[in-house]
Design a protein around this motif. Sequence first.
Motif, PDB file in Angstrom:
ATOM      1  N   THR A 173       0.874  -1.265  -0.068  1.00 36.82           N
ATOM      2  CA  THR A 173       0.122   0.098   0.026  1.00 36.82           C
ATOM      3  C   THR A 173       1.071   1.299  -0.040  1.00 36.82           C
ATOM      4  OG1 THR A 173      -1.620  -1.260   1.152  1.00 36.82           O
ATOM      5  CG2 THR A 173      -1.948   1.152   1.168  1.00 36.82           C
ATOM      6  N   PRO A 174       0.631   2.298  -0.850  1.00 38.65           N
ATOM      7  CA  PRO A 174       1.298   3.513  -1.019  1.00 38.65           C
ATOM      8  C   PRO A 174       1.283   4.108   0.528  1.00 38.65           C
ATOM      9  CG  PRO A 174       0.018   3.526  -3.030  1.00 38.65           C
ATOM     10  CD  PRO A 174      -0.435   2.106  -2.052  1.00 38.65           C
ATOM     11  N   LEU A 175       2.208   4.853   1.013  1.00 40.25           N
ATOM     12  CA  LEU A 175       2.150   5.821   2.167  1.00 40.25           C
ATOM     13  C   LEU A 175       1.467   7.100   1.546  1.00 40.25           C
ATOM     14  CD1 LEU A 175       5.523   4.952   3.552  1.00 40.25           C
ATOM     15  CD2 LEU A 175       3.529   3.740   4.090  1.00 40.25           C
ATOM     16  N   PHE A 176       0.347   7.205   2.196  1.00 42.33           N
ATOM     17  CA  PHE A 176      -0.598   8.385   1.836  1.00 42.33           C
ATOM     18  C   PHE A 176      -0.310   9.261   2.991  1.00 42.33           C
ATOM     19  CE2 PHE A 176      -3.163   4.994  -0.121  1.00 42.33           C
ATOM     20  CZ  PHE A 176      -2.919   5.536  -1.503  1.00 42.33           C
ATOM     21  N   GLU A 177      -0.569  10.695   2.811  1.00 44.43           N
ATOM     22  CA  GLU A 177      -0.377  11.750   3.813  1.00 44.43           C
ATOM     23  C   GLU A 177       0.994  11.686   4.187  1.00 44.43           C
ATOM     24  OE1 GLU A 177      -4.182  12.422   6.261  1.00 44.43           O
ATOM     25  OE2 GLU A 177      -4.932  10.698   5.271  1.00 44.43           O
ATOM     26  N   HIS A 178       1.981  11.433   3.604  1.00 44.20           N
ATOM     27  CA  HIS A 178       3.405  11.553   3.962  1.00 44.20           C
ATOM     28  C   HIS A 178       3.952  12.596   3.092  1.00 44.20           C
ATOM     29  CE1 HIS A 178       3.143   7.902   6.115  1.00 44.20           C
ATOM     30  NE2 HIS A 178       4.318   7.679   6.326  1.00 44.20           N
ATOM     31  N   THR A 179       4.473  13.903   3.556  1.00 47.29           N
ATOM     32  CA  THR A 179       4.911  14.830   2.895  1.00 47.29           C
ATOM     33  C   THR A 179       6.324  14.860   3.001  1.00 47.29           C
ATOM     34  OG1 THR A 179       2.870  16.125   3.467  1.00 47.29           O
ATOM     35  CG2 THR A 179       4.697  17.375   2.756  1.00 47.29           C
ATOM     36  N   ALA A 180       7.048  14.908   1.575  1.00 46.62           N
ATOM     37  CA  ALA A 180       8.441  14.975   1.608  1.00 46.62           C
ATOM     38  C   ALA A 180       8.762  16.435   1.802  1.00 46.62           C
ATOM     39  CB  ALA A 180       8.876  14.189   0.341  1.00 46.62           C
ATOM     40  N   THR A 181       9.967  16.742   2.398  1.00 45.99           N
ATOM     41  CA  THR A 181      10.255  17.807   2.405  1.00 45.99           C
ATOM     42  C   THR A 181      11.570  18.407   1.561  1.00 45.99           C
ATOM     43  OG1 THR A 181      11.141  17.582   4.484  1.00 45.99           O
ATOM     44  CG2 THR A 181       9.087  18.841   4.782  1.00 45.99           C
ATOM     45  N   SER A 182      12.552  17.400   1.639  1.00 42.40           N
ATOM     46  CA  SER A 182      13.586  17.264   0.430  1.00 42.40           C
ATOM     47  C   SER A 182      14.154  16.020   0.176  1.00 42.40           C
ATOM     48  CB  SER A 182      14.858  17.959   1.439  1.00 42.40           C
ATOM     49  OG  SER A 182      15.078  17.088   2.538  1.00 42.40           O
ATOM     50  N   VAL A 183      15.129  16.023  -0.869  1.00 40.11           N
ATOM     51  CA  VAL A 183      15.534  14.898  -1.353  1.00 40.11           C
ATOM     52  C   VAL A 183      17.170  15.214  -1.019  1.00 40.11           C
ATOM     53  CG1 VAL A 183      16.136  13.394  -3.307  1.00 40.11           C
ATOM     54  CG2 VAL A 183      13.787  14.249  -3.008  1.00 40.11           C
ATOM     55  N   GLU A 184      17.651  13.982  -0.553  1.00 42.47           N
ATOM     56  CA  GLU A 184      19.245  14.375  -0.034  1.00 42.47           C
ATOM     57  C   GLU A 184      20.039  13.252  -0.583  1.00 42.47           C
ATOM     58  OE1 GLU A 184      19.801  16.892   2.064  1.00 42.47           O
ATOM     59  OE2 GLU A 184      17.958  17.364   2.615  1.00 42.47           O
TER      60      GLU A 184
END
Length: 397
Positions: A122-133
């Motif tokens: 199941t995809p992780l909904f309501e997970h907000t990415a703030t950056s890619v490092e």
Amino acid sequence: MTNTIRTQVGILGAGPAGLLLAHLLGKAGIDSVVIDARSREDIEGTVKAGIVESPAAEVLAESGVSDRIYREGMKHDGVEFHFDGQAHRFDFQELVGKSVYLYPQHEVLKDLIAARIRDGVTPLFEHTATSVEDAESDKPRIVGTTAAGEPFEIVADVVVGADGSGSIARIPVVGSQQGGYYREYPFAWYGVLVEAPPSAPELIYSRSDEGFVLISTRDQHIQRMYFQCDPLTDPTTVSDAEIWDKLQAGVEGTTLKQGPIFRKDVLRFRSFVAHELRKGRVFLMGDAAHTVPPTGAKGMNLAFSDVLWLNQALRSFFATGSEELMVAYPENALKRIWKAQHFSYWMTTMLHITPDATDFDKLRGLGELALLTESLHAQRYLAESYTGWDYGVDDWR
Ligand code: DHB
């Protein structure tokens, strides 16, 4: 405490591109984690275009996402263009032996999400990415927070930005959220959803001095229609009576079946291609990589091409350790991206009249449309592009 998730491919965005990539990788035994800031209900309820090209329908059905598109989608064998007071039909089957399917994007999303859940991821909904490092290391990371405010990080071998036109994955790849080739248009579409039966058996694209009108459909009970408007129009300020006037003015000769309008929105017109599609182990695809204006409905269909090229590259990388196809991904994907950019631009400029158009511009535009109705070669170009070029990547099966 930060919750750390380890996976092979971290995918930002549970839209058509991110979910299809996760599905195809899963078929090759490659695990991925898909995250999205939105809830499942939001994703499945967002109004988007309704046309699925025939190669895209084939990928959805044959990769095991769902064959609902063939059972429930409406097969359209042609379209109508109205201009200069006349209707002209282009028969795709006759011209190129292909069709398109009227199957709204939110139905594609329901199928893709159901397929992920069926496959146990199941995809992780309501997970907000703030950056890619750490894009240029062999362990790139997605950092973010959940709706409950808990920090998380996804440590992967590869990170894919399929996070739409406001992509944050663009930052490590091109240095900012904006870095790209860009074009804006001096008009927009006012779109409505209407509770009424279809007004016409096929889509009508209309160009007149009153502006552009598109009569599309969703099913036997819900219709989707658009008319050209100023990009700064506030959708709440236009009355239902004005909406019907504008729509009806564009399609003389067809009496629109009216009904309650239950949704109004304004769609901006932009053409965009990011300057780069890859930095180290971070890749862009779908709207994060490019956006097209809506005329011709290429957005999702084009995103699937990126998915197939990236799926091929990642399968090769995880099977052999070779980065060759990952390095080749931008060049491979860009070939179709620029063709689709041209087609969307062509459809857009051919069918709209800009607010500052001179009489020369208007008459030249009619010349272009006259050519289309008289030349079989021009009609084949339209039909071939509209129904979708073959993707040219076969190892997704
Ligand atoms: C639809 C949208 C488009 O941009 C288009 O070209 C055709 C159909 C739609 O929403 O149905």
